[in-house]
Scaffold this motif. Structure first.
Motif, mmCIF file in Angstrom:
data_model
loop_
_atom_site.group_PDB
_atom_site.id
_atom_site.type_symbol
_atom_site.label_atom_id
_atom_site.label_comp_id
_atom_site.label_asym_id
_atom_site.label_seq_id
_atom_site.Cartn_x
_atom_site.Cartn_y
_atom_site.Cartn_z
ATOM 1 N N ALA A 27 0.846 -1.200 0.000
ATOM 2 C CA ALA A 27 0.000 0.000 0.000
ATOM 3 C C ALA A 27 0.882 1.251 0.000
ATOM 4 C CB ALA A 27 -0.912 0.003 1.221
ATOM 5 N N THR A 28 2.010 1.178 0.709
ATOM 6 C CA THR A 28 2.972 2.289 0.714
ATOM 7 C C THR A 28 3.464 2.581 -0.698
ATOM 8 O OG1 THR A 28 3.689 1.588 2.883
ATOM 9 C CG2 THR A 28 5.157 3.058 1.718
ATOM 10 N N ASN A 29 3.771 1.513 -1.440
ATOM 11 C CA ASN A 29 4.257 1.697 -2.812
ATOM 12 C C ASN A 29 3.225 2.416 -3.668
ATOM 13 O OD1 ASN A 29 6.566 0.399 -2.138
ATOM 14 N ND2 ASN A 29 6.023 -1.542 -3.078
ATOM 15 N N MET A 43 -3.359 -3.628 9.790
ATOM 16 C CA MET A 43 -4.301 -3.362 8.706
ATOM 17 C C MET A 43 -4.808 -1.934 8.735
ATOM 18 S SD MET A 43 -4.316 -6.042 7.055
ATOM 19 C CE MET A 43 -5.714 -6.236 6.007
ATOM 20 N N ILE A 44 -4.967 -1.402 9.939
ATOM 21 C CA ILE A 44 -5.458 -0.036 10.067
ATOM 22 C C ILE A 44 -4.421 0.922 9.471
ATOM 23 C CG2 ILE A 44 -6.262 1.717 11.718
ATOM 24 C CD1 ILE A 44 -8.088 -0.703 11.602
ATOM 25 N N THR A 45 -3.137 0.593 9.660
ATOM 26 C CA THR A 45 -2.082 1.435 9.090
ATOM 27 C C THR A 45 -2.187 1.475 7.570
ATOM 28 O OG1 THR A 45 -0.771 0.406 10.802
ATOM 29 C CG2 THR A 45 0.354 1.955 9.368
ATOM 30 N N SER A 46 -2.522 0.334 6.965
ATOM 31 C CA SER A 46 -2.664 0.303 5.503
ATOM 32 C C SER A 46 -3.724 1.300 5.062
ATOM 33 C CB SER A 46 -3.077 -1.083 5.026
ATOM 34 O OG SER A 46 -2.244 -2.048 5.566
ATOM 35 N N LEU A 47 -4.813 1.371 5.821
ATOM 36 C CA LEU A 47 -5.881 2.319 5.483
ATOM 37 C C LEU A 47 -5.362 3.749 5.554
ATOM 38 C CD1 LEU A 47 -9.226 1.136 7.114
ATOM 39 C CD2 LEU A 47 -8.722 1.454 4.724
ATOM 40 N N ASP A 48 -4.595 4.043 6.616
ATOM 41 C CA ASP A 48 -4.040 5.400 6.766
ATOM 42 C C ASP A 48 -3.112 5.741 5.607
ATOM 43 O OD1 ASP A 48 -5.387 5.846 9.059
ATOM 44 O OD2 ASP A 48 -3.742 5.302 10.398
ATOM 45 N N ILE A 49 -2.305 4.758 5.224
ATOM 46 C CA ILE A 49 -1.344 4.978 4.130
ATOM 47 C C ILE A 49 -2.081 5.289 2.827
ATOM 48 C CG2 ILE A 49 0.333 3.790 2.658
ATOM 49 C CD1 ILE A 49 1.264 2.386 5.285
ATOM 50 N N THR A 54 -5.075 6.410 2.549
ATOM 51 C CA THR A 54 -5.751 7.705 2.694
ATOM 52 C C THR A 54 -4.778 8.843 2.416
ATOM 53 O OG1 THR A 54 -7.065 6.687 4.414
ATOM 54 C CG2 THR A 54 -7.239 9.057 4.216
ATOM 55 N N SER A 55 -3.536 8.704 2.904
ATOM 56 C CA SER A 55 -2.554 9.761 2.636
ATOM 57 C C SER A 55 -2.334 9.880 1.130
ATOM 58 C CB SER A 55 -1.246 9.479 3.379
ATOM 59 O OG SER A 55 -0.527 8.453 2.754
ATOM 60 N N GLY A 56 -2.363 8.732 0.429
ATOM 61 C CA GLY A 56 -2.244 8.745 -1.031
ATOM 62 C C GLY A 56 -3.409 9.480 -1.670
ATOM 63 N N ALA A 66 -3.991 7.467 -10.220
ATOM 64 C CA ALA A 66 -3.309 7.193 -8.947
ATOM 65 C C ALA A 66 -4.321 7.181 -7.809
ATOM 66 C CB ALA A 66 -2.239 8.247 -8.700
ATOM 67 N N TYR A 67 -5.275 8.113 -7.866
ATOM 68 C CA TYR A 67 -6.329 8.180 -6.846
ATOM 69 C C TYR A 67 -7.125 6.878 -6.859
ATOM 70 C CZ TYR A 67 -10.070 10.345 -4.082
ATOM 71 O OH TYR A 67 -10.971 10.650 -3.104
ATOM 72 N N GLU A 68 -7.494 6.445 -8.074
ATOM 73 C CA GLU A 68 -8.287 5.216 -8.199
ATOM 74 C C GLU A 68 -7.527 4.006 -7.668
ATOM 75 O OE1 GLU A 68 -9.291 5.133 -12.304
ATOM 76 O OE2 GLU A 68 -10.890 6.607 -12.072
ATOM 77 N N SER A 69 -6.211 3.957 -7.952
ATOM 78 C CA SER A 69 -5.472 2.779 -7.474
ATOM 79 C C SER A 69 -5.423 2.762 -5.951
ATOM 80 C CB SER A 69 -4.069 2.712 -8.077
ATOM 81 O OG SER A 69 -3.385 3.899 -7.888
ATOM 82 N N ASN A 70 -5.364 3.935 -5.331
ATOM 83 C CA ASN A 70 -5.402 3.979 -3.865
ATOM 84 C C ASN A 70 -6.756 3.513 -3.338
ATOM 85 O OD1 ASN A 70 -2.908 4.975 -2.562
ATOM 86 N ND2 ASN A 70 -3.127 6.614 -4.048
ATOM 87 N N VAL A 71 -7.828 3.898 -4.044
ATOM 88 C CA VAL A 71 -9.161 3.433 -3.640
ATOM 89 C C VAL A 71 -9.216 1.907 -3.744
ATOM 90 C CG1 VAL A 71 -11.617 3.481 -4.207
ATOM 91 C CG2 VAL A 71 -10.308 5.579 -4.274
#
Lengths: 138, 140
Positions: free
Chosen positions: A29-31, B1-7, B9-11, B117-122
């Motif tokens: 996810a970071t990537n 897993m919660i951290t993944s959501l935060d990451i 979201t930052s994206g 990029a936004y869509e891939s984060n979603v």
């Protein structure tokens, strides 16, 4: 009965797989989040190494006096595959000096997700089995 | 897993910021005065992103953040319009009007990229939710 279910190799192994998949998910996810940062290099956890260490731990478990516990995998700081983050994807270096192939990242994420869900499904089946066993007894 | 959501979201936030800046650039592609009524064409702005270690985990996952918003230093576009009230009165560019240095093609390509990029984060958020749901099913 009890020993055969709880001591079975699969439950702790699956637990480790789920744990690893969740950690790897956050790295991938970071990537994706950093895909437009100039100079950012893709990161990943070493899956091969994790599987090797896991296999070794299962082998070790066959020794009856050494239970397979997270101690062998998670608690050791150095050389722990769950902490060993490395640069991944030695592919094309773009003009902004990043090397992220978004397609590959998404594919890796999907693979990781499948592995995670597969491990959980098997784990759930085992717990269901346990439930059936308990309800039969009552 | 919660951290993944935060990451993720930052994206999302970073990419939305990019899109906002692009909208601003396109909206202002004919602005000849700034907000304080000073003469001078609008300058295109670029969002600079950087890795944000604030939410870093022990396994090395990190978010992204907007480091700064920098102005483009490309020369403004000059058009020969001697009758324009804001035409340059003297010097080498006498009779020319300076227009913003916003390149439409560049802006649209950038906007498309930011959207993807936004869509891939979603997409990643969806995956995270799916994995969390699966994990929670053990409790059920």
């Amino acid at each position: 009965m009890e020993s055969s279910i709880f001591n079975a190799n699969t439950t702790p192994v699956l637990e480790q797989v789920v744990n690893f998949a969740q950690k790897r998910h956050s790295i991938l996810a970071t990537n994706i989040a950093n895909q437009r940062v100039p100079g950012y290099k893709g990161r990943d956890l070493n899956v091969d190494r994790f599987q090797k260490v896991l296999a070794e731990a299962i082998e070790h478990k066959n020794n009856p006096n050494a239970p397979l516990s997270p101690g062998g995998l998670v608690k050791t700081k150095s050389g722990d595959p769950m902490r060993e983050v490395r640069d991944s994807l030695n592919g094309i270096l773009f003009h902004d000096e990043s090397n992220l192939d978004i397609e590959k990242q998404v594919a890796e994420l999907s693979k990781n997700q499948i592995m995670h869900n597969m491990a959980l499904t098997i784990l759930e089946d085992q717990f269901n089995l346990l439930n059936v066993a308990i309800s039969e007894r009552v | 897993m919660i951290t993944s959501l935060d990451i993720s979201t930052s994206g999302l936030i970073a990419q939305r910021e990019r899109l906002t800046t692009i909208s601003q650039n396109i909206a202002n592609m004919s602005s000849l005065r700034d907000a304080n009524n000073r003469l001078g064409p609008y300058r295109a702005k670029h969002v600079i992103l950087e890795t944000d270690n604030q939410m870093a985990t022990t396994s090395g996952a990190a978010g992204v953040k907007v480091a700064e918003i920098r102005e483009n230093d490309v020369e403004p576009r000059r058009r020969w319009e001697p009758n324009h009230p804001l035409a340059i009165k003297e010097g080498r560019w006498k009779g020319y009007v300076e227009y913003p240095n916003v390149d439409m093609t560049e802006q649209f390509v950038d906007a498309l990229e930011a959207t993807r990029a936004y869509e891939s984060n979603v997409g990643v958020i969806e995956m995270t939710k799916n994995m969390t749901n699966q994990t929670l099913r053990i409790l059920a």
